[in-house]
Motif scaffolding. Structure first.
Motif, PDB file in Angstrom:
ATOM      1  N   GLY A 101       0.802  -1.213   0.000  1.00  0.00           N
ATOM      2  CA  GLY A 101       0.000   0.000   0.000  1.00  0.00           C
ATOM      3  C   GLY A 101       0.834   1.263   0.000  1.00  0.00           C
ATOM      4  N   VAL A 102       0.179   2.364   0.315  1.00  0.00           N
ATOM      5  CA  VAL A 102       0.807   3.678   0.255  1.00  0.00           C
ATOM      6  C   VAL A 102       0.554   4.413   1.559  1.00  0.00           C
ATOM      7  CG1 VAL A 102       0.905   5.892  -0.950  1.00  0.00           C
ATOM      8  CG2 VAL A 102       0.489   3.787  -2.248  1.00  0.00           C
ATOM      9  N   GLU A 103       1.622   4.865   2.186  1.00  0.00           N
ATOM     10  CA  GLU A 103       1.501   5.740   3.350  1.00  0.00           C
ATOM     11  C   GLU A 103       1.559   7.184   2.873  1.00  0.00           C
ATOM     12  OE1 GLU A 103       3.619   3.028   6.844  1.00  0.00           O
ATOM     13  OE2 GLU A 103       4.715   4.669   5.923  1.00  0.00           O
ATOM     14  N   GLU A 104       0.741   8.016   3.445  1.00  0.00           N
ATOM     15  CA  GLU A 104       0.735   9.422   3.068  1.00  0.00           C
ATOM     16  C   GLU A 104       1.338  10.286   4.184  1.00  0.00           C
ATOM     17  OE1 GLU A 104       0.203  10.298   0.197  1.00  0.00           O
ATOM     18  OE2 GLU A 104      -1.089   8.793  -0.711  1.00  0.00           O
ATOM     19  N   PRO A 105       2.013  11.382   3.802  1.00  0.00           N
ATOM     20  CA  PRO A 105       2.220  11.863   2.428  1.00  0.00           C
ATOM     21  C   PRO A 105       3.378  11.141   1.744  1.00  0.00           C
ATOM     22  CG  PRO A 105       3.242  13.379   3.949  1.00  0.00           C
ATOM     23  CD  PRO A 105       2.582  12.320   4.790  1.00  0.00           C
ATOM     24  N   SER A 106       3.206  10.853   0.474  1.00  0.00           N
ATOM     25  CA  SER A 106       4.276  10.342  -0.378  1.00  0.00           C
ATOM     26  C   SER A 106       3.997  10.848  -1.787  1.00  0.00           C
ATOM     27  CB  SER A 106       4.345   8.818  -0.343  1.00  0.00           C
ATOM     28  OG  SER A 106       3.153   8.263  -0.850  1.00  0.00           O
ATOM     29  N   PHE A 107       5.007  10.735  -2.677  1.00  0.00           N
ATOM     30  CA  PHE A 107       4.836  11.293  -4.021  1.00  0.00           C
ATOM     31  C   PHE A 107       5.321  10.303  -5.064  1.00  0.00           C
ATOM     32  CE2 PHE A 107       6.572  13.432  -7.763  1.00  0.00           C
ATOM     33  CZ  PHE A 107       5.468  14.186  -8.175  1.00  0.00           C
ATOM     34  N   LYS A 108       4.512  10.106  -6.091  1.00  0.00           N
ATOM     35  CA  LYS A 108       4.909   9.360  -7.287  1.00  0.00           C
ATOM     36  C   LYS A 108       4.438  10.136  -8.502  1.00  0.00           C
ATOM     37  CE  LYS A 108       2.670   5.603  -8.715  1.00  0.00           C
ATOM     38  NZ  LYS A 108       2.332   5.917 -10.142  1.00  0.00           N
ATOM     39  N   ASP A 116       2.097  -4.469  -8.946  1.00  0.00           N
ATOM     40  CA  ASP A 116       1.182  -4.856  -7.870  1.00  0.00           C
ATOM     41  C   ASP A 116       1.937  -5.242  -6.599  1.00  0.00           C
ATOM     42  OD1 ASP A 116      -0.893  -4.471  -9.632  1.00  0.00           O
ATOM     43  OD2 ASP A 116      -1.027  -6.603 -10.196  1.00  0.00           O
ATOM     44  N   GLU A 117       1.212  -5.149  -5.481  1.00  0.00           N
ATOM     45  CA  GLU A 117       1.688  -5.568  -4.161  1.00  0.00           C
ATOM     46  C   GLU A 117       2.930  -4.811  -3.717  1.00  0.00           C
ATOM     47  OE1 GLU A 117       1.356  -9.847  -3.241  1.00  0.00           O
ATOM     48  OE2 GLU A 117       0.907 -10.076  -5.381  1.00  0.00           O
ATOM     49  N   GLY A 118       3.076  -3.590  -4.189  1.00  0.00           N
ATOM     50  CA  GLY A 118       4.194  -2.754  -3.772  1.00  0.00           C
ATOM     51  C   GLY A 118       3.868  -1.962  -2.522  1.00  0.00           C
ATOM     52  N   PHE A 119       4.875  -1.243  -2.033  1.00  0.00           N
ATOM     53  CA  PHE A 119       4.704  -0.417  -0.841  1.00  0.00           C
ATOM     54  C   PHE A 119       5.491   0.869  -1.022  1.00  0.00           C
ATOM     55  CE2 PHE A 119       6.496   0.986   3.269  1.00  0.00           C
ATOM     56  CZ  PHE A 119       5.314   1.340   3.910  1.00  0.00           C
ATOM     57  N   GLN A 135       5.868  -6.105  -6.178  1.00  0.00           N
ATOM     58  CA  GLN A 135       6.302  -6.360  -4.810  1.00  0.00           C
ATOM     59  C   GLN A 135       7.588  -5.603  -4.446  1.00  0.00           C
ATOM     60  OE1 GLN A 135       6.428 -10.621  -4.113  1.00  0.00           O
ATOM     61  NE2 GLN A 135       4.244 -10.657  -3.708  1.00  0.00           N
ATOM     62  N   VAL A 136       7.754  -4.440  -5.000  1.00  0.00           N
ATOM     63  CA  VAL A 136       8.880  -3.579  -4.615  1.00  0.00           C
ATOM     64  C   VAL A 136       8.472  -2.777  -3.389  1.00  0.00           C
ATOM     65  CG1 VAL A 136      10.316  -1.621  -5.317  1.00  0.00           C
ATOM     66  CG2 VAL A 136       9.829  -3.467  -6.936  1.00  0.00           C
ATOM     67  N   LYS A 137       9.347  -2.704  -2.394  1.00  0.00           N
ATOM     68  CA  LYS A 137       9.066  -1.999  -1.150  1.00  0.00           C
ATOM     69  C   LYS A 137       9.986  -0.779  -1.058  1.00  0.00           C
ATOM     70  CE  LYS A 137       6.552  -5.642  -0.405  1.00  0.00           C
ATOM     71  NZ  LYS A 137       5.104  -5.669  -0.636  1.00  0.00           N
ATOM     72  N   ILE A 138       9.375   0.402  -1.080  1.00  0.00           N
ATOM     73  CA  ILE A 138      10.113   1.661  -1.001  1.00  0.00           C
ATOM     74  C   ILE A 138       9.742   2.312   0.317  1.00  0.00           C
ATOM     75  CG2 ILE A 138      10.504   3.911  -2.083  1.00  0.00           C
ATOM     76  CD1 ILE A 138       9.723   2.587  -4.754  1.00  0.00           C
ATOM     77  N   ILE A 150      13.501  -0.393 -11.503  1.00  0.00           N
ATOM     78  CA  ILE A 150      13.705  -1.265 -10.349  1.00  0.00           C
ATOM     79  C   ILE A 150      12.973  -2.578 -10.601  1.00  0.00           C
ATOM     80  CG2 ILE A 150      13.379  -1.567  -7.870  1.00  0.00           C
ATOM     81  CD1 ILE A 150      13.434   1.458  -7.572  1.00  0.00           C
ATOM     82  N   GLY A 151      13.680  -3.698 -10.481  1.00  0.00           N
ATOM     83  CA  GLY A 151      13.106  -5.006 -10.750  1.00  0.00           C
ATOM     84  C   GLY A 151      12.234  -5.525  -9.618  1.00  0.00           C
ATOM     85  N   ASP A 152      11.563  -6.624  -9.873  1.00  0.00           N
ATOM     86  CA  ASP A 152      10.616  -7.219  -8.925  1.00  0.00           C
ATOM     87  C   ASP A 152      11.283  -7.582  -7.594  1.00  0.00           C
ATOM     88  OD1 ASP A 152       8.875  -7.056 -11.063  1.00  0.00           O
ATOM     89  OD2 ASP A 152       8.957  -9.202 -11.527  1.00  0.00           O
ATOM     90  N   HIS A 153      10.498  -7.454  -6.521  1.00  0.00           N
ATOM     91  CA  HIS A 153      10.865  -7.941  -5.179  1.00  0.00           C
ATOM     92  C   HIS A 153      12.074  -7.223  -4.571  1.00  0.00           C
ATOM     93  CE1 HIS A 153       8.163 -11.092  -6.446  1.00  0.00           C
ATOM     94  NE2 HIS A 153       9.018 -11.519  -7.365  1.00  0.00           N
ATOM     95  N   THR A 154      12.414  -6.084  -5.077  1.00  0.00           N
ATOM     96  CA  THR A 154      13.541  -5.317  -4.524  1.00  0.00           C
ATOM     97  C   THR A 154      13.062  -4.446  -3.373  1.00  0.00           C
ATOM     98  OG1 THR A 154      14.979  -5.358  -6.455  1.00  0.00           O
ATOM     99  CG2 THR A 154      15.098  -3.382  -5.083  1.00  0.00           C
TER     100      THR A 154
END
Length: 340
Positions: A101-108, A116-119, A135-138, A150-154
């Motif tokens: 999901g997405v925590e706010e505030p954040s910017f894209k 899908d299934e990113g953060f 499934q990338v987690k930032i 950025i590749g998958d699962h990083t």
């Protein structure tokens, strides 16, 4: 996170001796085990704790034979230590990838895409025209510059900085405070004694399964790419300069420094505070000891180098046996001179 003992046994290829429907949600030391926890026993020195532990389950090797009665449930596997290591790896990976999901505030930026299934953590930033896999987690306060891939699962940990045009493969991990793709140290000396900055227009490429430690810096190339190849592991506080190439499965320990345009082979080991000057080639399977300085290319694979400046280990040890006794040798020489 909760798992039944049956699920864990299936993961480890083991068998449950007892109720496989019991649930655990924690990993415990055997001497500190409590209900809901799972531990392991591989060292016989810790066997007495098996008979006292309150852990719900304990992983043991197939051939383990108890000398006293116990209340915990056993999971028998081929090797208890390896089995518990597998469990730790799975637990750590599950914990890392659970966030979605997405925590706010954040910017894209609207021109960037994310699978899908990113953060995206709070205060994270993703610039223009980025391509980010599934499934990338930032994490919080991470910065992703323009045109980054950025590749998958990083996983990009808090406070990491990924500068423009960087390419990161799948299953990589960038730890807090790392800076990937800052300008290389390129300055041309002028006749008046000043230095003129050379634009750094290349990028950084990290292949799959690369790990970059906290506060490590990997500089973008002047032209072309700085490349860290598949499976390489870089520790904290390492400096990798522009146009360097790091070979597959090479490991580099903290505070080492690699100067510009040097090529490191595959399966090398570079220990802490080692320094390598620029434009060299280091052969595959080379080991460079702590605080070792390398000033010339290493052509033959499989060598171990130690000392400052670094030279072949056997020669260094022979020399060391002499120079560690130089004071005594000097004294003997002076005594012989007096007698002469």
């Amino acid at each position: 996170m909760e798992f039944t003992l049956g699920q864990l046994a299936a993961l480890l290829g083991g068998k449950v001796e007892g109720d496989e429907n019991q649930i655990v949600n924690r990993l415990d030391k055997i001497q500190e085990g409590l209900p809901g926890g799972i531990s392991f026993l591989s060292n016989t020195k810790y066997e007495p704790f098996l008979y006292e532990t309150k852990a719900t389950a304990v992983i043991v090797s197939e051939d383990f034979k108890a000398n006293k009665s116990f209340t915990t449930t056993l999971i028998r596997v081929k090797d208890a230590y390896s089995g518990f290591t597998t469990l730790l790896e799975a637990y750590a990976q599950f914990s890392k990838m659970a966030l979605v999901g997405v925590e706010e505030p954040s910017f894209k930026h609207e021109s960037s895409t994310m699978g899908d299934e990113g953060f995206r953590g709070a205060f994270s930033y993703i610039g223009k025209s980025c391509q980010i896999g599934v499934q990338v987690k930032i994490h919080a306060h991470a910065y992703i510059g323009d045109r980054v891939k950025i590749g998958d699962h990083t996983i990009i940990h808090p406070g990491a900085r990924i500068c423009s045009d960087t390419i990161i493969g799948a299953n990589c991990e960038i730890h807090p405070g790392a800076v990937i793709g800052a300008d290389g140290f390129g300055f041309a000396p002028q006749e008046d004694g000043t230095y003129r900055g050379i634009p750094q227009i290349g990028n950084v490429v990290l292949e799959d399964y690369v790990s970059i430690g906290a506060n490590t810096t990997v500089d973008r190339a002047t032209m072309g790419s700085t490349v860290i190849k598949r499976g390489a592991k870089i520790d904290n506080q390492v400096q990798i300069a522009h146009n360097v190439i790091i070979g597959e499965n090479t490991v580099i320990a903290a505070q080492a420094g690699i100067s510009g345009s040097t090529v490191i082979g595959k399966n090398c080991v570079i220990a802490g505070k080692a320094g390598i000057v620029g434009h060299l080639k280091i052969a595959d399977n080379t080991t460079i000891g702590a605080n070792t300085g390398i000033s010339k290319s290493i052509k033959d694979p499989g060598q171990t180098l130690f000392g400052y400046m670094g030279f072949e280990l056997k020669n260094f040890l022979k020399s060391y046996s002499i120079f560690k006794n130089l004071e005594a040798l000097e004294k003997r020489i002076k005594e012989l001179e007096k007698k002469g």
